[in-house]
Design a protein around this motif. Structure first.
Motif, short mmCIF file in Angstrom:
data_model
loop_
_atom_site.label_atom_id
_atom_site.label_comp_id
_atom_site.label_asym_id
_atom_site.label_seq_id
_atom_site.Cartn_x
_atom_site.Cartn_y
_atom_site.Cartn_z
N SER A 60 44.62 45.54 40.29
CA SER A 60 45.68 46.14 41.17
C SER A 60 45.47 45.56 42.54
O SER A 60 46.75 45.43 43.39
CB SER A 60 45.63 47.66 41.05
N MET A 61 44.33 45.71 43.02
CA MET A 61 44.29 45.63 44.67
C MET A 61 44.80 44.00 44.98
O MET A 61 45.11 43.86 45.91
CB MET A 61 42.85 45.70 45.01
N LEU A 62 44.17 43.05 43.88
CA LEU A 62 44.61 41.77 44.37
C LEU A 62 45.92 41.30 43.99
O LEU A 62 46.36 40.42 44.66
CB LEU A 62 43.85 40.81 43.34
N GLY A 100 35.30 43.17 47.12
CA GLY A 100 34.08 43.96 47.19
C GLY A 100 34.13 45.28 46.72
O GLY A 100 33.01 46.15 46.36
N THR A 101 35.17 46.00 46.82
CA THR A 101 35.33 47.30 46.25
C THR A 101 35.09 47.56 44.92
O THR A 101 34.41 48.42 44.17
CB THR A 101 37.04 47.78 46.64
N ALA A 102 35.66 46.46 44.19
CA ALA A 102 35.64 46.51 42.75
C ALA A 102 34.04 46.46 42.25
O ALA A 102 33.29 46.95 41.36
CB ALA A 102 36.48 45.41 41.96
N ILE A 135 37.70 47.68 54.47
CA ILE A 135 38.19 46.43 54.93
C ILE A 135 39.49 46.18 54.28
O ILE A 135 40.54 45.59 54.74
CB ILE A 135 37.18 45.08 54.35
N TYR A 136 39.81 46.78 52.98
CA TYR A 136 41.18 46.61 52.28
C TYR A 136 42.04 47.63 52.70
O TYR A 136 43.13 47.53 52.89
CB TYR A 136 40.86 46.81 50.74
N SER A 137 41.56 48.98 52.91
CA SER A 137 42.12 50.15 52.87
C SER A 137 43.08 50.20 54.22
O SER A 137 44.19 50.77 54.47
CB SER A 137 41.76 51.50 52.56
N GLY A 149 52.95 48.76 46.67
CA GLY A 149 52.64 50.27 46.21
C GLY A 149 51.59 50.03 44.97
O GLY A 149 50.69 50.95 45.04
N ILE A 150 51.62 48.94 44.22
CA ILE A 150 50.51 49.00 42.95
C ILE A 150 49.20 48.92 43.53
O ILE A 150 48.22 49.31 42.99
CB ILE A 150 51.02 47.78 42.33
N GLY A 151 49.01 48.27 44.97
CA GLY A 151 47.49 48.08 45.39
C GLY A 151 46.89 49.68 45.31
O GLY A 151 45.67 49.87 45.51
N GLN A 152 47.80 50.75 45.55
CA GLN A 152 47.22 52.04 45.64
C GLN A 152 46.70 52.73 44.38
O GLN A 152 45.91 53.41 44.58
CB GLN A 152 48.41 52.92 46.36
#
Length: 461
Positions: free
Chosen positions: A204-206, A98-100, A135-137, A25-28
């Motif tokens: 959070s995503m990592l 890439g997103t960050a 690529i992440y989501s 969940g934290i990646g969201q």
């Protein structure tokens, strides 16, 4: 996330460990920041800092999102193919980085030779950022359907995901504007906001990417054929198609309203200072309501719970038609006078917070149910392709929202500016209010009509 040897099949009734649900969940949180902050602030940034016309600002957001209609399913199919060998971790790591970086770059430049050159630059940067986010989501969403075969466990996963999404909204929408003001507004304020929120996205995503590396996923086998052949199989899944259409129509209306939230508080309410409090109330109510969205679907089923949440949201959203600046003083919040209209805004925030998260998480939860239905029907399921399609249409909807907002605002005479906000006519403010009230409410009503055809057949197994 899973090694070649980790081909464990999750038992139908296995409870997913709370630690796994939390790490997922934290990646969201970071994903929600990237999803919402550009949707809410990028049009404001372009129209008040770069001088980009409102209609063009909407198109800037639309262009990269159109690419995602193809990109998201391709990423999903690609991650399906390599899942057995490498898991989905490489996609999560690469997408997070890439997103960050792209988020920071979006707000890095404020001086351009013309508003059209500014629009082109922002469009290119948003194209890169949207691709990285895809690529992440897409693999991230696919994982939700692979952690458990139990529909109630998947709903539990989505409830925790929505918990972190709420904090993402609080940070990405509620905290972003105060950060900009804290650092003096103007270019410096926008730059610092991008650094702070970009770092939150990355961490959070990592955290999710590293935390789920060794968690076993349901391994249902490979779906034969290329992407187009797999899409043909997806088209046979009627519950998924109904849900996909429902979510798309609903999201278009919501995206239009997200685009103008800053304009509503700036021009219609004349209380830009109220945004953080509004978001805080909405977020607190959303968090407090999460047990409801665990309990209610068990009592009346996910589809009926979805309808309840959506109908309450429509009823409250329509009331924004009567929102005006406060002309009285009830009490004071620091240096700000709190009037009756301000209190009504915060009441709306509480109700919207309670139900908005409900129908969003239930739509995602039902999406995982349709993937599980496909898995039980065929013995295999291309989770990444399903997630890619759902993600692509969500992103397309949130791209069309700013286009609709830009066209409506231009039609009602909104005036763009550079270096700060310009005064607007009452007619222009009316267009802003419609985008926050009648238009999204009508779209949600249409979505409920589509959803009335949703049926998920029972399959023994």
């Amino acid at each position: 996330m899973t090694s070649p040897a980790a081909t464990l099949q999750a038992d139908l009734h296995d409870k997913v460990p709370t630690g796994v649900v939390l790490r997922y969940g934290i990646g969201q949180l970071g994903a929600q920041v990237f999803r919402d902050t550009p949707a809410v602030l990028l049009p404001l940034f372009m129209t008040t800092m770069l001088g980009v016309p409102a209609w063009l600002a909407g198109l800037v957001v639309l262009g990269p999102k159109l690419w995602l209609i193809l990109c998201d399913p391709l990423v999903g199919a690609w991650s399906d193919r390599v899942k057995a060998l490498y898991g989905r971790t490489p996609f999560l790591i690469g997408g997070a980085l890439g997103t960050a970086a792209s988020f920071v770059a979006l707000f890095a430049a404020t001086s351009f030779s013309s508003p059209y050159w500014a629009a082109a630059t922002v469009c290119a940067l948003f194209f890169i950022g949207s691709t990285a986010f895809s690529i992440y989501s897409v693999p991230y969403l696919a994982i939700a359907a692979e952690l458990s075969g139990d529909p109630h466990q998947r709903n539990r996963i989505m409830v925790l995901r929505m918990f972190f999404a709420t904090f993402g909204v609080l940070i990405g929408v509620g905290v972003a504007q105060p950060i900009i003001e804290h650092f003096g507004g103007g270019a410096a304020g926008w730059h610092m906001m991008s650094y702070v929120l970009g770092a939150i996205c990355l961490v959070s995503m990592l955290t999710t990417a590293s935390g789920l590396r060794r968690v076993p996923l349901i391994m249902a086998g490979d779906v034969p054929g290329n992407l187009w052949q797999q899409l043909a199989l997806v088209r046979q899944n009627k519950p998924f198609l109904v849900l996909l259409t429902t979510s798309f129509v609903s999201n278009v209306g919501q995206a239009a309203s997200y685009t103008v939230i800053g304009f509503v508080f700036l021009y219609a309410l004349e209380a830009i200072w109220l945004i953080p409090i509004f978001i805080l109330c909405m977020s607190a109510a959303s968090i407090a309501a999460q047990p409801l969205w665990l309990w209610l679907p068990r009592r009346i089923g996910k589809p009926r719970a979805y309808v309840v949440a959506a109908m309450v949201w429509v009823a409250v959203t329509v009331t924004w038609l009567w929102a005006t600046p406060a002309d009285d003083v009830i009490t004071h919040l620091g240096a700000q006078a709190l009037g009756t209209q301000h209190v009504l805004v915060l009441v709306r925030a509480v109700v919207i917070g309670m139900v908005n998260g409900g129908f969003i998480l239930l739509a995602l939860s039902m999406m995982t149910d349709t993937v599980d239905y496909q898995r039980r029907l065929m013995g295999v399921a291309n989770e990444g392709v399903f997630a890619g399609l759902f993600s692509a249409f969500e992103k397309l909807a949130f791209a069309m929202g700013p286009v609709i907002a830009g066209l409506v605002m231009s039609a009602f005479g909104f005036v763009s500016s550079t270096g700060g906000a310009a005064a607007q006519t009452p007619h222009a403010i009316t267009g802003i209010i419609l985008l926050y009230s009648a238009i999204p409410a009508a779209m949600q009503g249409l979505a409920l009509l589509v959803f009335s055809r949703y049926r998920l057949p029972e399959i023994a197994g």
